[in-house]
Scaffold this motif. Structure first.
Motif, mmCIF file in Angstrom:
data_model
loop_
_atom_site.group_PDB
_atom_site.id
_atom_site.type_symbol
_atom_site.label_atom_id
_atom_site.label_comp_id
_atom_site.label_asym_id
_atom_site.label_seq_id
_atom_site.Cartn_x
_atom_site.Cartn_y
_atom_site.Cartn_z
ATOM 1 N N TYR A 292 19.168 27.355 54.210
ATOM 2 C CA TYR A 292 19.730 27.980 53.017
ATOM 3 C C TYR A 292 18.595 28.654 52.236
ATOM 4 O O TYR A 292 17.419 28.338 52.439
ATOM 5 C CB TYR A 292 20.447 26.925 52.166
ATOM 6 C CG TYR A 292 21.497 26.177 52.945
ATOM 7 C CD1 TYR A 292 22.706 26.777 53.244
ATOM 8 C CD2 TYR A 292 21.258 24.887 53.415
ATOM 9 C CE1 TYR A 292 23.674 26.103 53.992
ATOM 10 C CE2 TYR A 292 22.211 24.210 54.155
ATOM 11 C CZ TYR A 292 23.418 24.817 54.445
ATOM 12 O OH TYR A 292 24.354 24.157 55.185
ATOM 13 N N GLU A 295 14.592 27.242 50.566
ATOM 14 C CA GLU A 295 14.280 25.909 51.086
ATOM 15 C C GLU A 295 12.885 25.929 51.705
ATOM 16 O O GLU A 295 12.701 25.569 52.865
ATOM 17 C CB GLU A 295 15.345 25.458 52.082
ATOM 18 C CG GLU A 295 16.692 25.190 51.421
ATOM 19 C CD GLU A 295 17.634 24.368 52.284
ATOM 20 O OE1 GLU A 295 18.183 23.362 51.786
ATOM 21 O OE2 GLU A 295 17.822 24.735 53.471
ATOM 22 N N ARG A 298 11.506 22.947 53.472
ATOM 23 C CA ARG A 298 11.976 22.708 54.849
ATOM 24 C C ARG A 298 11.425 23.754 55.818
ATOM 25 O O ARG A 298 11.823 23.773 56.981
ATOM 26 C CB ARG A 298 13.503 22.706 54.880
ATOM 27 C CG ARG A 298 14.131 21.591 54.055
ATOM 28 C CD ARG A 298 15.657 21.676 54.074
ATOM 29 N NE ARG A 298 16.252 20.661 53.221
ATOM 30 C CZ ARG A 298 16.592 19.437 53.602
ATOM 31 N NH1 ARG A 298 16.376 19.077 54.869
ATOM 32 N NH2 ARG A 298 17.107 18.577 52.752
ATOM 33 N N HIS A 340 25.079 19.340 52.749
ATOM 34 C CA HIS A 340 24.819 20.743 53.055
ATOM 35 C C HIS A 340 25.485 21.668 52.044
ATOM 36 O O HIS A 340 24.935 22.730 51.713
ATOM 37 C CB HIS A 340 25.260 21.059 54.482
ATOM 38 C CG HIS A 340 24.343 20.500 55.521
ATOM 39 N ND1 HIS A 340 24.400 19.197 55.943
ATOM 40 C CD2 HIS A 340 23.310 21.072 56.198
ATOM 41 C CE1 HIS A 340 23.458 18.982 56.861
ATOM 42 N NE2 HIS A 340 22.786 20.110 57.029
ATOM 43 N N ARG A 343 23.116 21.628 49.091
ATOM 44 C CA ARG A 343 21.907 22.383 49.403
ATOM 45 C C ARG A 343 22.185 23.886 49.351
ATOM 46 O O ARG A 343 21.398 24.669 48.792
ATOM 47 C CB ARG A 343 21.397 22.009 50.794
ATOM 48 C CG ARG A 343 20.606 20.719 50.859
ATOM 49 C CD ARG A 343 20.258 20.361 52.309
ATOM 50 N NE ARG A 343 19.643 21.480 53.038
ATOM 51 C CZ ARG A 343 19.420 21.472 54.347
ATOM 52 N NH1 ARG A 343 19.780 20.415 55.077
ATOM 53 N NH2 ARG A 343 18.859 22.505 54.940
#
Length: 377
Positions: A292, A295, A298, A340, A343
């Motif tokens: 997404y 992020e 990540r 999710h 997020r």
């Protein structure tokens, strides 16, 4: 014409693809929809796999998902009503694959008719948009010839118009998206088809991931920075030149849908291209490592906000919808959809805030300035 910049507000409501809330193998559709509604999404992008699984949940064969039987259409109405009961709408169905550019007349006719089989279901879902990915076939049975592909999209537009005229409902629309591993893999190469098809109900689909995967990123670059070019400055300049052309040439109302997604910076020492020649090089990255927006913790690293700002600058008014595939969506667990969904909505909110902070680089390009001002990624 491009809108004045910066915009006073971002008009685009948030959406999410059903597959970006969990894989249909492990996650039933209704809990995913509930999670999306709770998080604050307004639009749902319905994937074929999720619709097929929903049919099976209701005791019908999922491999006949576009057969317009009374039973199938009843479940389609049920799904459309369910989505509305959560305060959302189905924005579109997808994906259509390997449709256009087919040489054999009988095969071509059967391919185009596959699209028309969706029209009754679009009415049942209460959506007006279906879109197809640019053809990824490379065999001698297909062509990417502009006139041929444009003729196919024009005919699809005419078929959708004829259906709409016959039932008196809203005009059905056909969208066309350039996959990053298709022959037509850029917004420009798909836009030239849409432009030449010359049908008001045939439009462009812009997917930020697919734009960036071709015009900015290289997950296999041995230097490990994940870009095509060695410096961020050159990579950004090349991307912005393309996006400036998008703003200058594509009216916002000809963009039918905008999808958003980043992806993970990969370690080229361990992440290698597929050895199977039938598997496109970008496919493993796309299917297992999208993220997404915003992020970075990540591994996200691509300038999604530049694509989003360009799309908004065209005057596009439709949804800003997440299309994210990731291995994390393919595991079981009741918490997957909610995690999710949250997020994703957090990323979209950050993206909406960032868009108006992007300098109007498309205007700089028109003035002959070829260097992108410093922007926070």
């Amino acid at each position: 014409m491009p809108i004045s910049w910066p915009p006073t507000s971002i008009p685009n409501e948030f959406g999410i693809a059903t597959l970006s809330l969990g894989n249909a193998i492990h996650h039933r559709l209704q809990p995913r929809l509930e999670a999306a509604a709770k998080a604050g999404y307004r639009w749902i992008d319905l994937f074929d796999e999720c619709w097929a699984a929903y049919l099976e949940e209701n005791g019908l064969p999922g491999d006949q998902l576009w057969e317009a039987t009374p039973e199938n259409l009843r479940i389609a109405h049920k799904l459309g009503d369910l989505v509305k009961s959560f305060g959302m709408r189905i924005a579109c169905t997808q994906p259509l694959r390997k449709i256009e550019g087919i040489k054999d007349p009988a095969e071509r006719r059967a391919s185009l008719d596959l699209v028309a089989k969706r029209f009754p279901f679009m009415r049942a879902f209460d959506t007006d948009l279906v879109f197809m990915c640019a053809n990824i076939r490379t065999d001698t049975g297909v062509t990417s010839d502009l006139k041929t592909v444009a003729r196919d999209l024009a005919e699809l537009g005419d078929m959708a118009r004829a259906y709409s005229d016959a039932d008196g409902g809203p005009m059905l629309r056909i969208g066309y998206e350039g996959l990053s591993w298709a022959t037509r893999n850029t917004w420009a190469s798909t836009w030239e088809v849409v432009r030449m098809a010359n049908r008001s109900n045939v439009g462009l689909i812009v997917d930020a991931f697919n734009v960036l995967a071709v015009e900015f990123a290289d997950p296999y670059n041995p230097a490990g920075h994940g870009r095509i070019y060695s410096t961020l400055e050159e990579s950004t300049d090349v991307l912005c030149a393309s996006l400036a052309s998008l703003v200058a040439s594509v009216p916002g109302d000809r963009i039918f849908f905008f999808q958003v997604g980043d992806a993970e910076l990969m370690d080229p020492n361990t992440f290698r291209p597929p050895t199977d020649p039938e598997v496109p090089a970008l496919l493993p990255w796309s299917r297992g490592h999208r993220l997404y927006p915003y992020e970075s913790q990540r591994g996200g690293y691509m300038p999604v906000q530049l694509v989003a700002a360009a799309v908004v600058a065209t005057g596009y008014q439709g949804p800003m919808s997440l299309e994210v595939f990731n291995n994390s969506l393919n595991v079981p667990g009741q918490e997957v959809a909610a995690v999710h969904a949250e997020r994703g909505i957090a990323g979209l909110r950050k993206l909406a805030e960032a868009i108006s902070q992007v300098p109007a680089f498309w205007e700089l390009w028109q003035q002959g300035v070829r260097s992108m001002p410093q922007v926070r990624f």
